[in-house]
Write an enzyme that holds these catalytic residues in place. Structure first.
Site, PDB file in Angstrom:
ATOM      1  CD  GLU A 165      -3.178   0.832   2.036  1.00 46.65           C
ATOM      2  OE1 GLU A 165      -3.756   1.790   2.561  1.00 46.65           O
ATOM      3  OE2 GLU A 165      -3.566  -0.354   2.167  1.00 46.65           O
ATOM      4  CE  LYS A 166       0.283   3.493   4.297  1.00 45.07           C
ATOM      5  NZ  LYS A 166      -0.446   2.308   4.747  1.00 45.07           N
TER       6      LYS A 166
ATOM      7  CG  ASP B 166      -3.024  -0.831   5.316  1.00 44.28           C
ATOM      8  OD1 ASP B 166      -1.889  -1.325   5.442  1.00 44.28           O
ATOM      9  OD2 ASP B 166      -3.274   0.372   5.530  1.00 44.28           O
TER      10      ASP B 166
ATOM     11  CG  ASP C 182      -8.490  -1.925   5.463  1.00 43.41           C
ATOM     12  OD1 ASP C 182      -8.139  -1.879   4.260  1.00 43.41           O
ATOM     13  OD2 ASP C 182      -8.106  -1.091   6.305  1.00 43.41           O
TER      14      ASP C 182
ATOM     15  CE1 TYR D  17      -3.377  -0.730   8.802  1.00 43.66           C
ATOM     16  CE2 TYR D  17      -5.383  -1.429   9.904  1.00 43.66           C
ATOM     17  CZ  TYR D  17      -4.753  -0.768   8.865  1.00 43.66           C
ATOM     18  OH  TYR D  17      -5.506  -0.143   7.905  1.00 43.66           O
TER      19      TYR D  17
ATOM     20  NE  ARG E 100      -4.520   4.562   8.605  1.00 43.54           N
ATOM     21  CZ  ARG E 100      -4.822   5.761   8.099  1.00 43.54           C
ATOM     22  NH1 ARG E 100      -6.059   6.029   7.769  1.00 43.54           N
ATOM     23  NH2 ARG E 100      -3.882   6.672   7.920  1.00 43.54           N
TER      24      ARG E 100
END
Length: 659
Positions: free
Chosen positions: A7-8, A101, A103, A319, A321
């Protein structure tokens, strides 16, 4: 070649290090038979209205609603080079591992690229909750089939497009109606932000309309076996309100006078309960934001930034979030390693670590209650606390204390209630005597308790005993209005918004989905309302502006009602289970939206709206806010990144310092 899509960049570096992919390439890190690449969040975004026709560049009531027949996405200009690099890698790889991530949104970030690049090969899913080496290695041995998580993409796609329909059409509708009423700015409307704004507006109205009522309390001081304690007089039913408060001063004064003339009171009953209290769960993000707001005075965005840095930059925590405070039972094996890391990082923890029992299982250890992610806890990485910022250390201390609390004994105390009779007057004495402080000690000293809980130990009393009455005190008090929201309590209200819903099925759905918004978006939603000028901060409190009150009065009730989110969550569950298609869901939203726009096209807003502060955006006429740039401050549209309008800040002569 197996291609990992992260993701990043920071996440990609951590995974590449474990995979020994250390050779730098164009937008990637390569190793033997493996390549790791990265996104920068979403590389693609839903196309703006003008992509569906030049006429949509102008905001006109007659063009609403805008409902695309074929949905389009556009490449974000700043990340076009990285998308091109990923596209080239997808053309040459034999297998893809999605490592974004874990989700819905993370699934969408990867899948939308895979779909755009028309990759048709095998897909696996890496499901990560922490970025330390041990967690990554464990996840690499348990890759999931791509088909298992594909429904998460369908859910995210449906939600994203439906939010676009509501946000674009209703924001344009009410902005145009606002201009008709004399407001030269944007009136943003959204499925989450509008119910959130309504919460603050209704709280402000409750505070403004609150009328304080006086009431009186009578406290008596008693003594038994050399121990003094206090008991409160219980007013008769005909002299008090539903909360048992005495509303008549003369009744309270007369009771105090009667008690002053009595030498003793007789014990009529004694109730003693032994209580064992387990620790609070490890933090989910919303609870962490609430506690950091109350204890540290941090905004929700500041808390999220600190927690994200602890996770990404320092590998100190898992993590952030997450909407879940529970922990998988498999992580019990990691407890000794985590405790050793905590001890190495902070020798001052020695007293707590000696009491910690790695074999203790609090209610937090429950695999069945894990959602996409588990609670936020420390990792087994030994960190240098001196390398953390002051804010990061404070947030880390809270997370660490909650984790240690899971390994300490229960908090045990005796809860006592004694009823006494003094002639016609009744008194109640309540006491709490701590037997074992247990986890409370670490929470009180290192964690999120503002102060140790006060307790009144009561002497040993028996029924029928006469207790010496020493005196009384009458206190005049007033009922208090509801408290204004802070950023932390507003996040809590968004999570518990099910309390605003009457329908039991929809109420349960909101509880199951943890309210409105997500742990990843609530901070941005609140900040957006502040940036647009609909909420303003007064020290730690939030207040709705006049424009917010007008907007909430104007928008349809169903748009500002959290029931819409509950209905969507029901539909998204059906999409995830294969019972409902994305197209069918969007067609229903389009039909509802068309009717709503038709019904409100001729609406007159109830009051003129105040002009926004600062200049108007030269592109969309929205309000602008001041930002810092490389070459100095400038004005930026509050709708960024949806609108890229900017203005230079013109310096006045008075602001120029003499040489």
């Amino acid at each position: 070649m197996r291609l990992f899509i992260c993701e990043k960049p920071s996440q990609a570096r951590d995974i590449a290090r474990v995979l020994q992919a250390t050779r730098r390439g164009d937008g990637c890190l390569a190793g033997s038979g493996v390549t790791v690449t990265w996104c920068v969040g979403h590389l693609l975004e839903t196309a703006p209205p003008e992509a569906y026709g030049d006429r949509y560049k102008r905001w006109i009531l007659e063009d609403l609603p805008i409902i695309p027949e074929r949905w389009q996405v556009v490449v974000k200009p700043k990340v076009a080079k990285q998308l091109k690099a990923i596209q080239g890698l997808l053309q040459s790889c034999a297998e893809v591992v999605i490592a974004t991530d874990a989700d819905r949104e993370g699934e969408m970030i990867a899948r939308e690229i895979i779909e755009r690049c028309q990759y048709r090969g095998p897909i696996q899913r890496l499901w990560l909750s922490a970025l330390d080496e041990a967690s990554i290695r464990r996840a690499l041995t348990a890759l999931r089939p791509g088909e298992q998580t594909l429904p998460l993409y369908h859910c995210a796609l449906a939600r994203s497009r439906a939010d676009w329909l509501i946000g674009i059409n209703l924001s344009r509708l009410f902005t145009l109606l606002g201009r008709r009423a004399g407001f030269d700015g944007i009136l943003p409307v959204g499925r989450v932000q509008t119910p959130t704004l309504r919460l603050v507006v209704e709280r402000d109205r409750a505070i403004a309309s609150f009328v304080a009522k006086p009431f009186w309390t009578v406290d008596a001081t008693l003594e038994a076996d050399g121990t003094r304690f206090r008991a409160r007089w219980q007013p008769p039913v005909n002299a008090c309100d539903d909360s048992g408060r005495c509303l008549t001063e003369t009744v309270a004064q007369e009771a105090a006078a009667r008690l002053e003339h009595r030498a003793s009171a007789q014990v009529s009953s004694v109730e003693i309960e032994a209580v064992r209290e387990g620790p609070p769960l490890p933090f989910d993000l919303g609870t962490l934001q609430e506690v950091c707001s109350a204890k540290l005075g941090l905004g929700v965005q500041e808390t999220l930034a600190a927690a994200q840095s602890l996770y990404e930059n320092h590998k100190a925590t898992t993590y952030p979030r997450t909407d879940c405070g529970f922990l998988p039972e498999s992580m019990l094996d990691d407890v000794p390693n985590v405790l050793r890391a905590l001890a190495a990082a902070s020798p001052a923890l020695a007293q707590w670590l000696r009491s910690a029992d790695p074999a203790r299982r609090s209610r937090a250890w429950n695999t069945a209650k894990i959602t996409a992610h588990h609670g936020i806890i420390p990792t087994a990485v030994v960190i240098d606390l001196a390398q953390l910022s002051e804010r990061e250390r404070a947030v880390y201390s809270l997370i660490r204390a909650r984790y240690l609390a899971q390994l300490l004994p229960d908090h045990e105390y005796l809860k006592s209630q004694v009823l006494l009779q003094a002639g016609q007057d009744r008194l109640v004495a309540r006491g709490k005597q701590i037997q074992v402080r247990g986890w409370k000690a670490v929470i009180d000293e290192l964690g999120d308790s503002d102060r140790p809980e006060p307790s009144q130990p009561l002497p040993t009393l028996r029924e029928g005993a006469d207790i010496r009455l020493l005196g009384t005190t009458v206190s005049a008090q007033r009922t208090q209005p509801p408290k204004a929201f802070t950023e932390g309590t507003l996040v809590k209200a968004m999570k518990t918004i099910a309390n605003q819903v009457d329908d039991p099925r929809l109420k349960q759905k909101l509880k199951d989905s943890i309210g409105i918004g997500t742990e990843a978006t609530r901070a941005a939603i609140i900040q957006g309302l502040i940036d647009h000028g609909y909420l303003q901060k007064k020290r730690r409190s939030l207040a709705a502006t006049a424009a917010a009150h007008t907007l909430i009065e104007a928008v349809p009730r169903e748009v500002a009602d959290p029931v819409l989110t509950a209905l969507w969550e029901q539909a998204l569950d059906r999409i995830e289970s294969g019972q409902l298609s994305v197209d069918t869901f969007l067609a229903k939203q389009a039909a509802w939206l068309t009717q709503l726009v038709h019904n409100h096209r001729s609406l007159t807003l109830p009051l003129p709206l105040p002009a926004p502060k600062g200049p108007s955006c030269p592109v969309c006429r929205s309000a602008m806010r001041q930002r810092k740039g490389r070459t100095g401050d400038f004005w930026s549209c509050t709708r960024y990144p949806d609108c890229k309008g900017t203005n230079p800040i013109k310096m006045s002569k008075r602001s120029v310092k003499p040489k």
